[in-house]
Scaffold this active site. Structure first.
Site, PDB file in Angstrom:
ATOM      1  N   ARG A  57      -2.061   0.888  -7.008  1.00 14.46           N
ATOM      2  CA  ARG A  57      -1.310   0.996  -5.719  1.00 14.46           C
ATOM      3  C   ARG A  57       0.175   0.437  -6.202  1.00 14.46           C
ATOM      4  NH1 ARG A  57      -5.508  -1.744  -1.444  1.00 14.46           N
ATOM      5  NH2 ARG A  57      -6.558   0.077  -1.082  1.00 14.46           N
ATOM      6  N   HIS A  88       0.927  -1.248  -0.100  1.00 12.26           N
ATOM      7  CA  HIS A  88      -0.015   0.128  -0.175  1.00 12.26           C
ATOM      8  C   HIS A  88       0.725   1.297  -0.076  1.00 12.26           C
ATOM      9  CE1 HIS A  88      -3.016   2.996   1.084  1.00 12.26           C
ATOM     10  NE2 HIS A  88      -3.920   2.131   0.824  1.00 12.26           N
ATOM     11  N   ARG A 116      -6.701  10.494  -1.629  1.00  4.31           N
ATOM     12  CA  ARG A 116      -6.315  10.508  -2.861  1.00  4.31           C
ATOM     13  C   ARG A 116      -7.717  10.795  -3.772  1.00  4.31           C
ATOM     14  NH1 ARG A 116      -2.835   6.382  -4.339  1.00  4.31           N
ATOM     15  NH2 ARG A 116      -3.487   5.366  -2.281  1.00  4.31           N
ATOM     16  N   HIS A 136       0.950  -4.900   2.212  1.00  2.00           N
ATOM     17  CA  HIS A 136      -0.720  -4.610   2.372  1.00  2.00           C
ATOM     18  C   HIS A 136      -1.602  -5.879   2.318  1.00  2.00           C
ATOM     19  CE1 HIS A 136      -4.202  -2.540   3.077  1.00  2.00           C
ATOM     20  NE2 HIS A 136      -4.615  -2.476   1.920  1.00  2.00           N
ATOM     21  N   HIS A 137      -1.299  -6.337   1.095  1.00  2.00           N
ATOM     22  CA  HIS A 137      -2.330  -7.448   0.632  1.00  2.00           C
ATOM     23  C   HIS A 137      -1.471  -8.617  -0.203  1.00  2.00           C
ATOM     24  CE1 HIS A 137      -6.661  -8.669   0.034  1.00  2.00           C
ATOM     25  NE2 HIS A 137      -6.106  -9.437  -0.826  1.00  2.00           N
ATOM     26  N   ARG A 148      -4.175  -5.639  -6.476  1.00  2.66           N
ATOM     27  CA  ARG A 148      -5.779  -5.330  -6.075  1.00  2.66           C
ATOM     28  C   ARG A 148      -6.140  -3.908  -5.931  1.00  2.66           C
ATOM     29  NH1 ARG A 148      -8.147  -3.974  -1.649  1.00  2.66           N
ATOM     30  NH2 ARG A 148      -6.288  -4.055  -0.150  1.00  2.66           N
ATOM     31  N   GLU A 163      -6.834   5.046   0.917  1.00  4.45           N
ATOM     32  CA  GLU A 163      -6.813   5.483  -0.607  1.00  4.45           C
ATOM     33  C   GLU A 163      -7.942   6.717  -1.027  1.00  4.45           C
ATOM     34  OE1 GLU A 163      -7.463   2.951  -4.451  1.00  4.45           O
ATOM     35  OE2 GLU A 163      -5.719   2.567  -3.394  1.00  4.45           O
TER      36      GLU A 163
END
Length: 472
Positions: free
Chosen positions: A299, A262, A278, A400-401, A440, A275
């Protein structure tokens, strides 16, 4: 973020069951995050006897940390705003955002079922009536609480309330240690351990919703060496236990090297800045006070661009107009890491950037907005960003993911390394692979966990009932 976690802990803690005694249920669910709770509530509503086990002391997992929203298309809320989104557009955005590495069948299911996921949460008393835009989306489709508040706590609150009302057996501080199978390979339950010892949950089906491995840097760096030592936005329990348990019974793990960072995480603090900041108009500037990239790119692209800047750090910059548009920022601006200045000169001084360069950057931004043509190709420029006070938050990428995981099909059936379905075994959420491909999109994780969590609950129920019928 600490306040969110404390609130969730108070809201969502369950005590473990008494003595360590074997039990019999229709469906055992591993993990009490968004996917596990969705599966449990759905299966229970269909008539199944369900137990959910969670190794942590509280339910919620990574879901409670989710900030941005839940992506869904063709919802009544979108249509009320005149948004002409569609399943095909969401499908295209998700495939493109994932660099076309996604499983097309899973993405189509995600898009087609996303509206019903929002409807289901709304029917259970959830507030997801604000619809915003996030990076990688063609149209606003990110559903979140009114005013743009954080989505994760609301998802957990909604599902917890439903689980409590339905008296679902949820056992915290209880860890799955083994997935059990019979001689035919059918999953027959799980072995678990709590403070009282080890016992067996005999079940007709198992749903693995144990989450990803973003908090296990040893495992992360095994698959992506360049991420060794990276901080993470994940909760401490996201260590990949469910993946390893599945692998031991032959489940196929796919795309494990697809790990997302992220881009906007506060250095040394670890708090992720949603997010949506933004999306609602904030920009990124470097330590020279200059913009350097399209803030609404995916991302992975934004993360890479930040890492190229001095010290691998950028400032998320916004004004009071943007701040008032998004409730999620109310907590950020109270933190020591958020710099505040009444004027551009004052905020530039606190950021340690040349005031003249920051002013030039903001003049260029306003000129681009007026001309509807941004130098970095940003299509959505909703604000002039010229109303003090001004805010700046230093950010850098963090793990992050984890997009890779257990291979499933649109019915959430788990596949083994030979390409065969493992009978009685279903999986949903971040423990699975294929939904998000190589990247993602923000908002798609919540769509993933609720959509495929519900499907897993439905399919596990069907499997259990078919098993009952065969025994008669």
């Amino acid at each position: 973020m600490k306040k969110i976690l404390v609130a969730a802990a108070v809201m969502a803690c369950f005590g473990t069951a008494g003595a360590a005694e074997d039990i019999n249920v229709d469906i055992a669910v591993i993990g009490a995050g968004g996917a596990g709770l969705s599966a449990a509530v759905q299966a229970n509503e269909l008539g199944a006897k369900v137990v959910v086990i969670e190794k942590m002391a509280m339910v919620g997992g990574n879901t409670v940390r989710a900030a941005g929203g839940l992506n869904a298309t063709e919802t009544a809320l979108q249509k009320a705003k005149g948004t002409k989104d569609s399943v095909e557009i969401m499908y295209f955005d998700t495939m493109k955002g994932g660099h076309w590495l996604n499983d097309p069948a899973l993405v189509r299911t995600l898009a087609e079922k996303s509206a019903s996921s929002v409807d289901w949460l709304l029917a259970h008393g959830g507030d997801f009536r604000d619809v915003g835009l996030m990076a990688g989306a063609t149209f606003p489709r990110t559903h979140r609480p009114t005013g743009g508040a954080l989505v994760g706590p609301e998802v957990v609150r909604t599902l917890y309330t439903a689980a409590k009302a339905e008296k679902i057996d949820i056992r915290t501080n209880t860890q799955a240690t083994k997935i059990l199978t019979d001689k035919t390979g059918r999953v027959t339950g799980i072995q678990v351990k709590d403070k009282n010892g080890t016992y067996t949950i005999h079940s007709k089906a198992v749903v693995n919703a144990a989450g990803g491995f973003g908090a296990n840097n040893e495992l992360v760096s095994k698959y992506v060496p360049r991420l060794k030592g990276f901080a993470t936005t994940n909760h401490p329990g996201a260590t990949g236990d469910g993946l390893l348990l599945a692998e031991k019974i032959g489940a196929n793990l796919i795309q494990m090297d697809q790990i997302q960072t992220h881009p906007t995480v506060v250095p040394k603090v670890g708090e992720m800045i949603t997010e949506a900041v933004r999306g609602n108009g904030a920009i990124l500037v470097n330590k020279e006070g200059k913009r350097f990239f399209n803030e609404l790119q995916t991302r992975d692209a934004v993360s890479a661009a930040i890492l190229k800047q001095k010290d691998g750090i950028a400032y998320l910059f916004f004004d009071s107009d943007m701040q008032k548009s998004l409730k999620a920022t109310n907590g950020y601006i109270k933190q020591p890491y958020c710099l505040t200045g009444a004027t551009l000169d004052e905020i530039a001084g606190k950021m340690g950037v040349p005031a003249a360069d920051l002013k030039a950057t903001m003049d260029a931004w306003k000129a681009g907005k007026a001309a509807n043509k941004d130098a970095f190709g940003r299509a959505d420029m909703p604000r002039n960003l010229d109303k003090g006070p001004f805010y700046a938050i230093a950010v850098t990428p963090a793990v992050h993911h984890t997009m890779g995981g257990i291979k499933i099909d649109p019915l959430t059936q788990v596949y083994n390394v030979k390409g065969q379905v493992i009978p009685g075994f279903f999986a949903a959420g971040e423990v699975t692979g294929g939904v998000h491909g190589g990247n993602r999109l923000g908002g798609n994780a919540q769509a993933d966990i609720v959509t495929f969590g519900r499907i897993a609950g439905q399919q596990a129920f069907i499997f259990a009932r078919q098993l009952d019928a065969q025994k008669k």
